[in-house]
Design a protein around this motif. Structure first.
Motif, mmCIF file in Angstrom:
data_model
loop_
_atom_site.group_PDB
_atom_site.id
_atom_site.type_symbol
_atom_site.label_atom_id
_atom_site.label_comp_id
_atom_site.label_asym_id
_atom_site.label_seq_id
_atom_site.Cartn_x
_atom_site.Cartn_y
_atom_site.Cartn_z
ATOM 1 N N GLU A 274 0.696 -1.121 -0.023
ATOM 2 C CA GLU A 274 -0.063 0.133 -0.043
ATOM 3 C C GLU A 274 0.826 1.220 -0.119
ATOM 4 O OE1 GLU A 274 -3.357 1.824 2.995
ATOM 5 O OE2 GLU A 274 -2.830 -0.361 2.824
ATOM 6 N N ASP A 277 2.614 1.643 -3.401
ATOM 7 C CA ASP A 277 1.606 2.385 -4.180
ATOM 8 C C ASP A 277 1.390 3.936 -3.761
ATOM 9 O OD1 ASP A 277 1.137 -0.148 -5.304
ATOM 10 O OD2 ASP A 277 -0.840 -0.452 -4.572
ATOM 11 N N ARG A 278 1.341 4.255 -2.738
ATOM 12 C CA ARG A 278 1.554 5.468 -2.243
ATOM 13 C C ARG A 278 2.451 6.258 -2.698
ATOM 14 N NH1 ARG A 278 2.395 9.487 1.328
ATOM 15 N NH2 ARG A 278 3.801 8.484 2.290
#
Lengths: 691, 691
Positions: A274, A277-278
């Motif tokens: 996550e 991705d950020r």
């Protein structure tokens, strides 16, 4: 932003995201440091270093050492960007994989093109870098002529907060400052984070002041994770230093941009899908697009291959002209570049030695000092035991900052090849690794101290073995027979370490002839050697010892008809073996003597040879050595060895105190042989005869 | 001259001449430093130190450490003068003799009354002194109450030029400054001479500035070989420091008065009869009168015995009142003074463990953390690997200068018992030796890092063994199975060193139950222990492993009817042994499994026990361990071991790469057993089955 700033920005973002991707892939590795250092990387490879991707071994290249080796992705990613052919994106993706063909190990390894030396354990790399700078300095002073700077490279080294806490670092830093190595730049990735948390949990010193106190220039860069040009400016400035090495204290942000920026969690773990991705998104990249470098970034580094080719061509031309202008020096220079010794090097080794008792440290001196005097590959030094290790040759010149006038009047210059390492055993060995790594065979570094103090240097000895660097360690005072200095100085367990260390020859010769053999092995080896030598006088065995047979590791030293036992003699304790065998033979127990200078070399011999020497299963073998027995059980059924630390007594007295006396040895062997006769099964269990 | 100056002068001259006599006697030893330091000695023992000749172990004594241990005559001569009963003139004359009853070894040894710790290898003593100061500081903060300073001692340490060059020194100095140890004074015998010549051959740094940069006070004394009162004043001033340790930079003259004054020849050799005679004369003594101390000099020191008695009486009274006023704390304090653990300490050790696979580093944490949390003898720390070594307990408090506010917000105070040693492995171990030496059993220091990095710390581990100091080293990531960090981090030869080091327990447990046994051994031992633990998960063997049997060193882990071979399993590699034995048994080769956590402890067992385990001569034994084999040949006929450095691969992959895979192990053992059946003589030669 200017166009330059734009491309720097894009490059920085690309690199940071790529590193996050690569660490996420197998959920392991060290992302934070590499990300924080990206701007330093651009400043180095785009704007500063002279190197050639097509010729990673280009002799006059600037050397770069990554002392904080766990940030290796930093170096791998830049290798990819700047055009090293081996470092494909596919290779980058092998980081932390189980691929056997990976060129991206968890720490940089010397076998990979463009990696100057294996690093990982902290403090090694920076000490190696000091060695690389010494090597270059010595070559410059030896060979350069007006208009012909055939050696002109600079050494750059990255360190982290951690490297600077290690003792070996402070040893190397102190010596580098003393020597005034202005061809060395250390770049400090100052992110103030280590594994435990913020660095101020354990270190609140003023690093700049500490380096200044140690004769270094210090330059500080504050926005070091972003401001490429400021870093590049500092690097350029450091190259202009006239008389000091330079520390560039670059403030950076570990894990920059991530949710663990400036936190120890950024150091050694993946960020999680996550967060990766950020990171893609905030840096302007599509989270679906992994391992992506924009074309503009490749283009930005696109000139470096051609520049590299130009460097090597220019240098080859310069050398050719140099050889034309200075034919004698030129030929010598080319020999050094090729990493060769003069063909006749063996002629300097005495063919015969005095038959009077001689300390093997003195035998060693008589072998190596003529070599060191006459062959400029040798660079010899001592950790402040010059008077004890017999390595000083007539008219030696110290490797010394010519601006230093010492109180004792012994001065030198950078062409000198004798280094006063100071009481810095660890740095001595690590620096010598660096000297050897400058270019294979160009230098043969020789270090020296007491065997016991090689325990201080052991991590660096290990790195020499790991990196296959030909460094020769002269380890004197190698037995309890060194006497009154006592248990603190008497080695018991040191040989067990070095005998079990892969790639290292540990050789313990018993007399001058064997010392000659040991030196020949060391000089013909690929990797490092420890020569283990006595302080005290040893009997000479001109009829028995053979330098050629030292190269077998062990050999029959004194044969006898119908032997009933073998006695292994080693190094300083050969006398006990030889004399005991003579007495036992007289008493009706014909005893062969085996000299056993090197277990490792013996293991490399054929089974046939090994059997011919030991006759395992036919007659018992007894080893006599005043060290811990560990390892001798492979060759012997029983032995005299040490199971405690030593004692402060004169040499003969300490031997006797621990049962090393021919009479009592003979008695114990006789009683052992009687026991064996009664019950052969005791041959199955190694017997400690002096316990 | 004043009367005080007169007696100082006479005392200085007497000491210098006595030292020259003592070194001349057997023509060996170190006279120069001891002579140059005589004024410092007067300042220390006459004017500064609180100690008691009648009670050398007086708990609240000021500690004195001679880090430049080769100048030991300095300490022996002062012991004689100040009234230590054991140090007679006859004893002084045993220096460098072959007398077995000598209390004057070549370097100070802890077994001698009044010697705080064995020193000799440079840099150890000063690091020990940092430990002594930490110990005292922690006790002060834990126990002292208004009006009851039951612990108030100061630590003094002498160092020479050489100590200050050693890396371990700079590590310890950096930490001492960070911790603000104002109860520590280091006295620098600044004679600017070492073995090679003048110190400026190798060191031209600004020592004062370097120490100041590291948060130390610096006081300089220029006439330090003569001006006793100036040195005493500096010592007194150093005791008043509120927040920093102090370096007293004392300029001295090595070999003062001799014809080699201020020359390296004064360092480590006798002066010769003629020069000793001359020294007698110029100092006003009869050359015929050797080993002579004038009565006035004895008288000058004559008050110290009574003063010492008064100190101990006053302290005993203070403690009695303290116990009365603070009964609970008082009892606890007395337990610590007696060096005891609470009687119920074993209750904190779990009696059972989870049966799911567990890394042994985690098992270790579950054993020691409850102990460390609840028992204040424990002082635990890590060389910046706190997140990796599983030694953090709930609500731990850091040992920290309360004035430091760290960036990560984890603060502490001097009552804390968790030390962030920083990336300073060598100092960590040496400092821990000092903590343990404060008073036997008062502290149990625990250190931690990866096994490979204990090679950095090895000299200090050795000194702990030599001095019988109970320090427990938690060495994690102890196998190639640690994985991707690669060969720089994978230990191969480290165990061979520690297994052969006298007085040291190296224990490699195979599961949680064995970890519990290993901790019990470590806590019941007199000397140091290394616990060798895995990073990766290990299978648990609740039916096989027995903590009580770990205390035998090795034991039958899984017996079987009519076995045809033994397989030795060790630590992280037990799984290979256990599963191979199961498969071999299934294939018709019934195999016993032996667990072998400690060679040294096994060697201490009876022959009967050893035979019952190994059945040497009856069936072959095969060892499986991913280390260099050296030493296993004593117990096994064949083995799977490492002959190269490791490789950067994930844990399972690296094991497999080097042949550690049950299938292939079983195949190789089967073929070995066939060979043995055909030709029993191969049992005589250790076989490397994975080579």
């Amino acid at each position: 932003m200017t166009a330059t700033e734009d491309i720097h920005d894009l490059t920085l973002k690309s690199i940071r995201v790529l590193i996050a991707d690569l660490v996420q892939q197998f959920n392991g590795g060290h992302p934070g440091g590499a990300m924080g250092m990206a701007a330093i990387g651009i400043a180095l490879w785009k704007y500063t270093l002279e190197f050639s991707p097509n010729d990673p071994g280009y002799f006059n290249r600037d050397r770069f050492v990554l002392s904080n080796g766990h940030t290796c992705l930093f170096q791998y990613v830049f290798q990819h960007l700047i055009g090293y052919k081996h470092m494909t994106m596919d290779q980058l993706k092998s980081y932390h994989s189980s691929r056997l063909d990976s060129l991206c190990p968890g720490h940089p390894e010397i076998e990979i093109p463009g990696i100057e030396i294996t690093t990982g354990a902290l403090g090694q790399g920076i000490s190696n870098a000091v060695g690389l700078a010494i090597a270059s300095k010595n070559l410059q002073e030896t060979y350069n002529k007006p208009g012909f700077p055939v050696v002109s490279n600079h050494t750059f080294c990255m360190v982290g907060d951690a490297c600077l806490q290690e003792g070996v670092t402070m040893e190397a830093v102190s010596l580098a400052g003393h020597l005034g190595l202005n061809n060395l730049t250390v770049i400090y990735d100052n992110n103030q984070i280590s594994c435990d948390g913020s660095v101020d949990l354990t270190n609140t010193e003023d690093i700049n002041a500490k380096f200044k106190a140690t004769n270094w220039n210090v330059i500080e860069v504050f926005n070091g994770s972003e401001d490429v040009l400021e870093v590049a400016k500092a690097l350029a400035e450091s190259k202009l230093s006239t008389d000091k090495p330079t520390l560039i204290n670059v403030h950076t942000n570990i894990g920059i941009g991530s949710n663990v920026e400036n936190n120890c969690s950024a150091h050694g773990a993946a960020f999680g899908e996550e967060e990766v991705d950020r990171l893609h998104i905030i840096n302007g990249f599509d989270p679906g697009l992994k391992y992506h470098i924009p074309a503009e970034v490749y283009e930005f580094f696109g000139d470096l291959v051609d520049k590299g080719d130009a460097y090597t061509q220019k240098w080859s031309k310069l050398v050719a002209e140099y050889v034309f202008n200075y034919p004698e020096l030129g030929v010598d220079f080319q020999r050094r570049v090729n990493g060769e010794l003069p063909n006749d090097w063996k002629n300097y080794i005495p063919s015969k030695f005095s038959a009077s008792p001689t300390p093997s440290r003195a035998s060693s001196g008589s072998v190596v000092n003529p070599l060191a005097k006459n062959i400029n590959n040798f660079i010899v030094g001592s950790a402040d035991l010059s008077p004890s290790v017999n390595l000083i040759w007539d008219k030696k010149v110290d490797f010394q900052n010519p601006q230093v006038n010492t109180s004792c009047g012994i001065n030198g210059d950078y062409s000198g090849r004798y280094v006063h390492y100071g009481i810095r055993e660890h740095a001595m060995a690590a620096i010598s690794n660096g000297i050897a790594a400058f270019n294979k065979g160009t230098f043969i570094p020789v270090t020296s101290t007491f065997l016991i103090f090689y325990l201080y240097a052991a991590p660096a000895v290990r790195y020499g073995a790991l990196s296959d660097l030909k460094v020769i360690h002269v380890a004197t005072h190698d037995s309890i027979g060194m006497g009154e200095d006592g248990p603190t100085h008497q080695p018991i367990e040191i040989a067990a370490l070095f005998r079990s260390m892969p790639n290292l020859n540990y050789i313990r010769p018993c007399d001058s002839e064997e010392v000659a053999g040991a030196w020949e092995i060391a000089l013909e080896a690929n990797g490092p050697t420890i020569l283990s030598l006595s302080r005290h006088k040893l009997n000479q065995y001109p009829a028995n010892s053979k330098r050629e047979l030292v190269k077998k590791g062990a050999y029959i030293f004194k044969d006898i008809e119908s032997p009933v036992l073998n006695i292994i003699g080693v190094g300083a304790e050969m006398g006990f073996a030889y004399e005991s065998a003579e007495l036992l033979t007289k008493y009706g127990l014909p005893s062969r003597v085996i000299s056993f200078p090197s277990q490792k070399i013996f293991e490399e011999q054929s089974t046939e040879y090994k059997r011919s020497v030991l006759q395992r299963g036919q007659i018992p073998t007894i080893v006599i050595e005043a060290y811990a027995p560990n390892g001798w059980e492979r060759y012997a059924n029983a032995g005299f060895s040490m199971h405690t630390f030593g004692k402060s007594l004169p040499g003969n007295a300490v031997y006797e105190y621990f049962g090393y006396k021919v009479d009592s040895i003979v008695e114990r062997i006789k009683s052992y042989m009687i026991r064996v006769q009664k019950d052969k099964s005791i041959l199955w269990e190694f017997q400690d005869l002096n316990c």
